[in-house]
Design a protein around this motif. Structure first.
Motif, PDB file in Angstrom:
ATOM      1  N   ILE A 160      10.864 -67.170  15.653  1.00  0.00           N
ATOM      2  CA  ILE A 160       9.460 -66.855  15.925  1.00  0.00           C
ATOM      3  C   ILE A 160       9.050 -67.302  17.325  1.00  0.00           C
ATOM      4  O   ILE A 160       8.394 -66.558  18.060  1.00  0.00           O
ATOM      5  N   LEU A 161       9.443 -68.520  17.721  1.00  0.00           N
ATOM      6  CA  LEU A 161       9.006 -69.102  18.994  1.00  0.00           C
ATOM      7  C   LEU A 161      10.157 -69.127  19.985  1.00  0.00           C
ATOM      8  O   LEU A 161      11.215 -69.715  19.711  1.00  0.00           O
ATOM      9  N   SER A 162       9.950 -68.526  21.130  1.00  0.00           N
ATOM     10  CA  SER A 162      11.003 -68.477  22.142  1.00  0.00           C
ATOM     11  C   SER A 162      11.067 -69.747  22.982  1.00  0.00           C
ATOM     12  O   SER A 162      12.106 -70.072  23.551  1.00  0.00           O
ATOM     13  N   ASP A 163       9.957 -70.499  23.061  1.00  0.00           N
ATOM     14  CA  ASP A 163       9.902 -71.711  23.891  1.00  0.00           C
ATOM     15  C   ASP A 163      10.578 -72.859  23.141  1.00  0.00           C
ATOM     16  O   ASP A 163      10.040 -73.380  22.160  1.00  0.00           O
ATOM     17  N   ALA A 164      11.751 -73.285  23.607  1.00  0.00           N
ATOM     18  CA  ALA A 164      12.518 -74.330  22.922  1.00  0.00           C
ATOM     19  C   ALA A 164      11.786 -75.670  22.949  1.00  0.00           C
ATOM     20  O   ALA A 164      11.859 -76.449  21.989  1.00  0.00           O
ATOM     21  N   LYS A 165      11.101 -75.950  24.066  1.00  0.00           N
ATOM     22  CA  LYS A 165      10.369 -77.216  24.170  1.00  0.00           C
ATOM     23  C   LYS A 165       9.277 -77.295  23.108  1.00  0.00           C
ATOM     24  O   LYS A 165       9.071 -78.338  22.475  1.00  0.00           O
ATOM     25  N   LEU A 166       8.611 -76.187  22.903  1.00  0.00           N
ATOM     26  CA  LEU A 166       7.542 -76.113  21.899  1.00  0.00           C
ATOM     27  C   LEU A 166       8.119 -76.294  20.496  1.00  0.00           C
ATOM     28  O   LEU A 166       7.555 -76.998  19.659  1.00  0.00           O
ATOM     29  N   ARG A 167       9.256 -75.656  20.233  1.00  0.00           N
ATOM     30  CA  ARG A 167       9.900 -75.796  18.923  1.00  0.00           C
ATOM     31  C   ARG A 167      10.285 -77.249  18.661  1.00  0.00           C
ATOM     32  O   ARG A 167      10.081 -77.767  17.561  1.00  0.00           O
ATOM     33  N   ARG A 168      10.841 -77.916  19.671  1.00  0.00           N
ATOM     34  CA  ARG A 168      11.280 -79.298  19.482  1.00  0.00           C
ATOM     35  C   ARG A 168      10.096 -80.230  19.212  1.00  0.00           C
ATOM     36  O   ARG A 168      10.222 -81.197  18.448  1.00  0.00           O
ATOM     37  N   LEU A 169       8.953 -79.936  19.829  1.00  0.00           N
ATOM     38  CA  LEU A 169       7.762 -80.742  19.568  1.00  0.00           C
ATOM     39  C   LEU A 169       7.328 -80.578  18.112  1.00  0.00           C
ATOM     40  O   LEU A 169       7.018 -81.565  17.422  1.00  0.00           O
ATOM     41  N   ILE A 170       7.316 -79.345  17.638  1.00  0.00           N
ATOM     42  CA  ILE A 170       6.929 -79.100  16.242  1.00  0.00           C
ATOM     43  C   ILE A 170       7.911 -79.775  15.290  1.00  0.00           C
ATOM     44  O   ILE A 170       7.516 -80.373  14.279  1.00  0.00           O
TER      45      ILE A 170
END
Length: 640
Positions: A160-170
């Motif tokens: 769903i999310l392409s931004d890896a940094k954002l995924r890791r935060l979640i």
């Protein structure tokens, strides 16, 4: 896949919206000690460092405090309290991600979405049923949030999310450190947190692939979070789908159904999302309506009035339910609804029913110096929770004990209390003699004058107790002269159990008064175990029994006489007989009697041109004993 980036999440507009949203919530804080009311100032001072830590992926979410809450049906649920900063970060994430990813959800998914909701789901269900799809296959997930597979959810987020940094935060927020109520810590590895603003979105995403599969299969269904309801024309179709769904949920999603709420049903007269489906013969169609709720019990209205008056009050809980801490108040919750009991206006809670207490309830009432008195179904006093540190200061206890073992001082005080008690009984008899003018009552009045003289001449506590026993025996014989109701004939005082309605009223009323006075004593440093008339042996309370004897005739007995003579209470509708042969007040009887006692307690009489209630007089009586013990002031009992 959504191309939303880390920078999109933490722009000025999103942060401002998150701050405004949190400022509208009840003021609270997490383990960081930052209250929501302080959050804006804290963010303005520390935003540069916090944003840099987030960008560099060095920010670590704070410890989550886990608490247990209970609903009106006794069901326990664990929720989590986040730090204020984490609440703001999660709010930013949910505001942007939920909006951007909403297009990934099917139109049959109705929970936590703008423009959808319960009413829209129920409307679609009604449409299905009016089209002939009247068989329901209902599936309710058991402990949905706690059962979600985090590893499977992480894989979904990658798609769903392409931004890896954002995924890791979640993902950091999916594996938090949690503090249990008893103080231990653990790292959460399964399930998602209830209490996170991001969790509703995650719960929708977790079953979004199931939604797509059902749409491809052209299943007519509605899903509201973990509540799935599919509609079919015949029972066999519904049963086949239900079997498929059971297997699917268990094998692919690691979820299991709530057996009480799941199954195959004929739609009419079933409930979904709080609505009931009913077929109208007149209109030849199915409609949905809310079931009628029971009218709240009268006790709630009484509480509301007490709170509004903003004076010290005792709260009496007659209905079954749950007592728990909610924010800065006590919450009573049952099937009839919720009622807050503000601790600022409460003095004691008196529980006369089956109550479940949450784990943090006693800790909270203890911190607010609120007594909790427990009674069994028969109105017998069971015990009390008295906050730690209440009263019992060493100096007062020693002085009180010295007076108890000093025979002369104890007899002097006990005489005053006994004379006050007999004086007030005599005042009752005089009052009713004026109205009835019977020779029996007149003789009783004269006899009580003799008893008072005998008490005054007594040399020992035992002599006084014998005189008091004779006096009370005569007083109880006068009840049939005072009471003008053939249904309430009084023979003899019986306890444990009371054998007739009048004894049931006396026992319940006396216990009510004992605990009213106990609450006042516990506000001082007096030791309730050390009395003057009643011996201090193995009983847990004595002093309140001494003072109650002074007030019983003019509070408890007067209320009993009024209720019976005015025919406000009858022997059939307000009492129940138990297997032990005892007669006790039922729930309605308790409610009626407590309301009458409360009204009497706050009834005011003029003394020296000043209106005083019995509540104030009881408090003053306790203070008289306190001044006697500490300062040696002469004790003079209240005389009506």
């Amino acid at each position: 896949m959504m191309t939303i980036s880390f920078e999109d999440i933490f722009d000025d507009v999103t942060i401002e919206d998150a701050l405004k949203d949190l400022e509208s919530k009840r003021d609270s804080c997490g383990t960081d000690g930052v209250y929501l009311s302080q959050l804006r100032e804290y963010w303005e001072i520390n935003s540069k460092e916090l944003l840099e830590a987030l960008r560099m992926e060095k920010y670590e979410p704070g410890i989550i405090r886990e608490i247990e809450i209970l609903n009106g049906k006794g069901k326990r649920r664990t929720i989590a309290l986040y730090n204020s900063i984490d609440r703001m970060i999660l709010r930013c994430l949910s505001q942007k991600i939920q909006k951007e990813c909403d297009g990934l959800l099917e139109n049959n998914c109705f929970a936590f979405r703008d423009g959808f909701g319960v009413e829209a789901a129920v409307k679609l269900a009604v449409d299905y049923m009016n089209d002939g799809y009247t068989w329901m296959a209902k599936y309710d997930v058991s402990n949905y949030y706690d059962s979600i597979s985090v590893s499977k959810l992480e894989e979904m987020l990658k798609n769903i999310l392409s931004d890896a940094k954002l995924r890791r935060l979640i993902i950091k927020y999916l594996h938090p450190e949690v503090e249990r109520e008893e103080g231990s810590f653990y790292y959460k590895g399964t399930g998602i947190i209830q209490g996170s603003s991001l969790s509703p979105f995650l719960s929708n995403i977790y079953l979004s692939s199931l939604d797509r599969e059902m749409v491809v299969k052209k299943i007519r269904y509605c899903r509201f979070a973990d509540d799935i309801c599919a509609f079919f024309k015949d029972k066999q179709e519904a049963s086949d789908f239900y079997a498929w769904l059971l297997s699917k949920m268990s094998n692919e999603y690691n979820l299991h159904h709530n057996k009480e709420k799941s199954g195959v049903f004929e739609g009419t007269y079933q409930q979904y999302l709080g609505y009931q489906f009913i077929y109208s013969k007149k209109n030849k169609c199915i409609t949905a309506q809310k079931p009628q709720r029971k009218k709240p019990d009268q006790i709630y209205h009484a509480w509301q009035r007490n709170a509004i008056q903003k004076i010290d009050r005792d709260y009496h809980i007659i209905n079954d339910g749950i007592l728990t801490k909610r924010d800065y108040n006590v919450l009573f919750d049952n099937e009839n609804g919720k009622k807050y009991i503000p601790v600022e206006t409460a003095r004691a809670l008196n529980v006369h029913s089956n109550i479940t207490f949450s784990s943090d309830f006693f800790r909270f009432v203890g911190s607010r110096n609120l007594d909790v008195n427990i009674f069994d179904r028969y109105g017998n006093y069971v015990g009390s929770f008295v906050p730690a540190g209440t009263g019992f200061r060493g100096r007062t206890m020693l002085r009180q004990a010295e007076m108890y073992v000093d025979t002369a001082k104890r007899i002097q005080t006990a005489k005053a209390m006994e004379i006050g008690s007999l004086h007030n009984i005599r005042a009752n008899l005089r009052y009713y003699y004026k109205h009835k003018k019977t020779q029996i009552l007149k003789d009783a009045v004269d006899k009580f004058s003799q008893y008072i003289i005998e008490i005054n001449n007594s040399k020992t506590i035992n002599e006084m107790m014998l005189v008091e026993a004779r006096a009370r025996e005569l007083y109880y014989r006068m009840f049939n002269e005072i009471i003008s109701n053939e249904d309430f004939h009084f023979t003899i005082r019986t306890k444990r159990p009371p054998k007739d309605p009048i004894n049931a009223l006396i026992s319940f009323g006396n216990v009510y008064l004992y605990n009213r006075i106990a609450t006042e004593i516990n506000k001082t440093s007096l030791d309730i175990r050390i009395g003057f008339v009643h011996s201090t042996t193995n009983r847990s309370q004595s002093l309140n029994l001494d003072l109650a004897d002074i007030f019983k005739p003019i509070i408890v007995d007067r209320v009993i006489f009024s209720l019976i003579n005015l025919k406000m209470i009858n022997a059939n509708d307000f009492f129940q007989q138990e297997e032990n042969g005892g007669i006790y007040l039922n729930k309605e009887g308790k409610r009626l009697f407590i309301n009458a006692l409360d009204n009497k307690i706050y009834e005011k009489q003029t003394e020296d041109n000043h209106p005083l209630s019995y509540e104030t007089r009881i408090r003053n009586e306790v203070q008289k004993v306190f001044r006697l013990v500490i300062y040696g002031e002469k004790y003079k009992p209240f005389k009506y």
